[in-house]
Design a protein around this motif. Sequence first.
Motif, PDB file in Angstrom:
ATOM      1  N   SER A  49       0.811  -1.392   0.259  1.00 38.83           N
ATOM      2  CA  SER A  49      -0.210  -0.385  -0.085  1.00 38.83           C
ATOM      3  C   SER A  49       0.296   1.398   0.112  1.00 38.83           C
ATOM      4  N   VAL A  50       0.576   2.061  -1.622  1.00 43.14           N
ATOM      5  CA  VAL A  50       1.240   3.176  -1.384  1.00 43.14           C
ATOM      6  C   VAL A  50       0.723   4.548  -1.793  1.00 43.14           C
ATOM      7  N   THR A  51       0.673   5.392  -0.721  1.00 38.10           N
ATOM      8  CA  THR A  51       0.044   6.844  -0.651  1.00 38.10           C
ATOM      9  C   THR A  51       0.707   7.919  -0.382  1.00 38.10           C
ATOM     10  N   ASN A  52       0.693   8.638  -1.963  1.00 36.74           N
ATOM     11  CA  ASN A  52       1.238  10.339  -1.685  1.00 36.74           C
ATOM     12  C   ASN A  52       2.621   9.368  -1.722  1.00 36.74           C
ATOM     13  N   LEU A  53       3.439   9.143  -2.221  1.00 34.61           N
ATOM     14  CA  LEU A  53       4.765   8.836  -1.946  1.00 34.61           C
ATOM     15  C   LEU A  53       5.049   9.802  -3.268  1.00 34.61           C
ATOM     16  N   GLY A  54       6.611  10.404  -2.892  1.00 38.10           N
ATOM     17  CA  GLY A  54       7.061  11.353  -3.956  1.00 38.10           C
ATOM     18  C   GLY A  54       9.143  11.025  -3.575  1.00 38.10           C
ATOM     19  N   LYS A  55       9.835  11.652  -4.508  1.00 39.44           N
ATOM     20  CA  LYS A  55      10.678  11.648  -4.106  1.00 39.44           C
ATOM     21  C   LYS A  55      11.417  12.205  -6.003  1.00 39.44           C
ATOM     22  N   ARG A  56      12.502  12.670  -4.833  1.00 36.19           N
ATOM     23  CA  ARG A  56      13.630  14.144  -6.214  1.00 36.19           C
ATOM     24  C   ARG A  56      14.798  13.587  -5.658  1.00 36.19           C
ATOM     25  N   TYR A  57      15.396  13.423  -6.923  1.00 38.13           N
ATOM     26  CA  TYR A  57      17.275  13.439  -7.349  1.00 38.13           C
ATOM     27  C   TYR A  57      16.897  14.333  -7.381  1.00 38.13           C
ATOM     28  N   GLY A  58      18.047  16.005  -6.779  1.00 35.94           N
ATOM     29  CA  GLY A  58      17.991  16.576  -6.300  1.00 35.94           C
ATOM     30  C   GLY A  58      16.971  17.713  -7.135  1.00 35.94           C
ATOM     31  N   LYS A  59      17.125  17.893  -7.906  1.00 34.72           N
ATOM     32  CA  LYS A  59      16.225  19.389  -8.725  1.00 34.72           C
ATOM     33  C   LYS A  59      14.603  18.107 -10.065  1.00 34.72           C
ATOM     34  N   THR A  60      15.617  17.284  -9.480  1.00 34.37           N
ATOM     35  CA  THR A  60      14.788  16.267 -10.782  1.00 34.37           C
ATOM     36  C   THR A  60      13.442  14.967  -9.731  1.00 34.37           C
ATOM     37  N   VAL A  61      11.938  15.452 -10.215  1.00 35.66           N
ATOM     38  CA  VAL A  61      11.648  14.534  -9.495  1.00 35.66           C
ATOM     39  C   VAL A  61      11.315  13.840 -10.711  1.00 35.66           C
ATOM     40  N   ALA A  62      11.180  12.991  -9.205  1.00 39.45           N
ATOM     41  CA  ALA A  62      11.677  11.591 -10.388  1.00 39.45           C
ATOM     42  C   ALA A  62       9.841  10.320  -9.719  1.00 39.45           C
ATOM     43  N   VAL A  63       9.836  10.768  -8.377  1.00 38.64           N
ATOM     44  CA  VAL A  63       8.242  10.236  -8.087  1.00 38.64           C
ATOM     45  C   VAL A  63       7.647  11.641  -7.633  1.00 38.64           C
ATOM     46  N   ASP A  64       6.625  12.044  -8.078  1.00 36.97           N
ATOM     47  CA  ASP A  64       5.661  13.181  -7.770  1.00 36.97           C
ATOM     48  C   ASP A  64       4.579  13.081  -6.724  1.00 36.97           C
ATOM     49  N   ASP A  65       3.963  12.133  -6.963  1.00 33.02           N
ATOM     50  CA  ASP A  65       2.297  11.917  -6.085  1.00 33.02           C
ATOM     51  C   ASP A  65       2.160  10.444  -6.553  1.00 33.02           C
ATOM     52  N   VAL A  66       2.351   9.019  -5.957  1.00 38.22           N
ATOM     53  CA  VAL A  66       1.172   8.035  -6.515  1.00 38.22           C
ATOM     54  C   VAL A  66       0.810   7.418  -4.659  1.00 38.22           C
ATOM     55  N   SER A  67      -0.064   6.973  -5.386  1.00 37.25           N
ATOM     56  CA  SER A  67      -0.529   5.973  -4.660  1.00 37.25           C
ATOM     57  C   SER A  67      -0.763   4.716  -5.382  1.00 37.25           C
ATOM     58  N   LEU A  68      -1.044   3.697  -4.652  1.00 34.67           N
ATOM     59  CA  LEU A  68      -1.417   2.310  -5.165  1.00 34.67           C
ATOM     60  C   LEU A  68      -1.467   1.210  -4.366  1.00 34.67           C
ATOM     61  N   ASP A  69      -2.392   0.164  -4.707  1.00 31.20           N
ATOM     62  CA  ASP A  69      -2.818  -0.848  -3.745  1.00 31.20           C
ATOM     63  C   ASP A  69      -2.214  -2.427  -4.403  1.00 31.20           C
ATOM     64  N   VAL A  70      -2.096  -3.397  -3.498  1.00 29.94           N
ATOM     65  CA  VAL A  70      -1.060  -4.231  -5.011  1.00 29.94           C
ATOM     66  C   VAL A  70      -1.564  -5.108  -3.628  1.00 29.94           C
ATOM     67  N   ARG A  71      -3.331  -6.287  -4.528  1.00 32.59           N
ATOM     68  CA  ARG A  71      -3.251  -7.341  -3.906  1.00 32.59           C
ATOM     69  C   ARG A  71      -2.763  -8.398  -3.568  1.00 32.59           C
ATOM     70  N   GLU A  72      -2.951  -9.469  -2.981  1.00 32.44           N
ATOM     71  CA  GLU A  72      -2.499 -10.133  -2.398  1.00 32.44           C
ATOM     72  C   GLU A  72      -2.868 -11.674  -3.750  1.00 32.44           C
ATOM     73  N   GLY A  73      -1.622 -12.423  -4.117  1.00 28.43           N
ATOM     74  CA  GLY A  73      -1.951 -12.803  -5.448  1.00 28.43           C
ATOM     75  C   GLY A  73      -1.892 -13.256  -6.621  1.00 28.43           C
ATOM     76  N   GLU A  74      -1.504 -11.927  -6.763  1.00 21.63           N
ATOM     77  CA  GLU A  74      -2.097 -10.698  -8.452  1.00 21.63           C
ATOM     78  C   GLU A  74      -0.841 -10.691  -8.300  1.00 21.63           C
ATOM     79  N   ILE A  75      -0.822 -10.330 -10.158  1.00 23.40           N
ATOM     80  CA  ILE A  75       0.651  -9.371 -10.991  1.00 23.40           C
ATOM     81  C   ILE A  75      -0.016  -8.313 -11.555  1.00 23.40           C
ATOM     82  N   PHE A  76       1.056  -7.458 -10.474  1.00 23.80           N
ATOM     83  CA  PHE A  76       0.650  -6.143 -10.574  1.00 23.80           C
ATOM     84  C   PHE A  76       1.234  -5.306 -11.660  1.00 23.80           C
TER      85      PHE A  76
END
Lengths: 258, 284
Positions: free
Chosen positions: B6-33
């Motif tokens: 479960s990911v909520t509002n993930l953000g990550k930048r490298y210096g000035k580069t915004v690599a991940v701006d705003d990511v939310s997602l859920d992965v369920r048991e037993g699936e290929i996501f």
Amino acid sequence: MATPFLRGFWKLTWVETKVFVREPMGFVGTLIMPVVLFVAVGTLVSDIQPGADRVRGLPADAAATPFNAAILAALVIAINGVQSLVAIISIYREGGILKRLRATPLSPVTILGAHVVVKLCFTVASLALLVLAGRRLFPGVMEVNTWSFGVALLLSTLSILSLGFVIASVVPTARFAQPISAMLLYPMLSVSGLFFSLDRMPQALKVAALMMPTTHAVGLLQGVWDGSGWGTHWPNALMLVVLFVVYSALSTRVFRWE
Amino acid sequence: MRTVISVTNLGKRYGKTVAVDDVSLDVREGEIFGLIGPNGAGKTTTMECVQGHRRADRGAISVLGLDPQRDSTVLRQRIGVQHQEAHLQKRIKVWEAVDLWSALYSRVVDGDALLERLGLEAKRNAWFMTLSGGQKQRLFIALALIHEPELVFLDELTTGLDPQARRAIWELVKGIRDRGATVFMTTHLMEEAERLCDRVAIIEHGRIIEVGSPAELVRRHCPQRTVVYSTDAGTETLHGEGDDFITDVIARIARDGIKVRGFRTEIPTLEDVFLKLTGYGIRD
Ligand SMILES: Nc1ncnc2c1ncn2[C@@H]1O[C@H](COP(=O)(O)OP(=O)(O)OP(=O)(O)O)[C@@H](O)[C@H]1O
Ligand SMILES: [Mg+2]
């Protein structure tokens, strides 16, 4: 049954050893070349008869003696090890191997420590060959306490090695690792006091030389050899430890895994 | 169904580069996501934050109920990873790699059986550098599976492989899921996502723009269907929407007694959805 931690460490060290020995130049370059170099230089500068008792008490800048040749060869062995470590680390980093190993339960210390152990083992093996060759070719000259010399060289190697980790952290790509580390390490040897005395150097160069592990390595090794020993040369030993601590601390801050 | 990631509002930048701006997602048991998106969209960065190998700037991540940063030691025993463009020591042998990895986990499967399952038993003694691209990837799958992880991460597993190798790997990935593990993968290839993934998330410029099963996304964004048929008089192209459209066309052809020489349908794929949503294609 060893703990998973130790099991991982020995497994990795063993794998890295095998991988290194399989390298085309790995084995010959590390074990044989320095000894060949020593024999060549030693023979060339040997103006004394084998067995003659002229070595003790020579001035520090009397470079042309087999025992300085032995110190030179010993340091070349140490530097070889460091250079090869820098090269391996940068290749592993560039190829994502470091990253892949870090994604396992292996601790960072284990991943790097395995390489250090491999390098130290080869350094020791190479030195043993050196001593054997020296005893045969220059009898009398190699009359040095092997254990004392060994400990001094181990300390020197660790100190140079920690500098190697700093270099490994800053080299941009694997292609530059070899030339950059050679460019830094070998000039260090030239101002280390092995070829001419520190006192004859300009002040600035002398200060710089005193910041380098090679300088203190030479001081300590010469001391062990000419008999003045640890009692007189403890400042060199201390500086080797200090530099080891400083460089290690620095490299944990600047080390890059990818 | 249990949520494994479960990911909520993930953000990550490298210096000035915004690599991940705003990511939310859920992965369920037993699936290929599948996380799909163009180069530089932030797939790898997202995945590495979830694995705990990279520290996020902000947002909350939970993996198997654990915090990937705080509980990284425990988590490493329970997840398997394969990195994009990874390598091993050039001259390490296949069995040595498997043996080394086996020593690192508290519970492992039989290495030889695993190599056999992945079709690598003949390469046991080969150096890593002598393996083909597909064999290398299969070895990385072996290393990711050696400890029977509950959750497996696969980052661009088939990039650069030929179609045969790719298909063989797809079967292996389905096999991982069928044994009960959850798979979180990224890919460039829409065909791969469509065939393999139970659900996909489309990511662009570090943001998730759509989530759903491939069929669902096609239905939602590209419902149009095309039928092309040829008769002695020429070629006819018909456009329409919905699941019944093709049936209707066939019924009409039959009713009118048209003599058809060729018949072809064009059904949009995930790639069309992708193009529509992102405005450009992905080059493999
Ligand atoms: N270690 C890094 N240092 C600096 N910038 C980085 C680093 N890793 C990624 N980036 C940048 O962050 C952005 C997202 O990269 P990321 O690798 O997550 O994308 P991706 O979706 O996996 O791309 P690809 O499909 O090419 O693998 C890119 O702009 C990339 O240049
Ligand atoms: Mg990527």
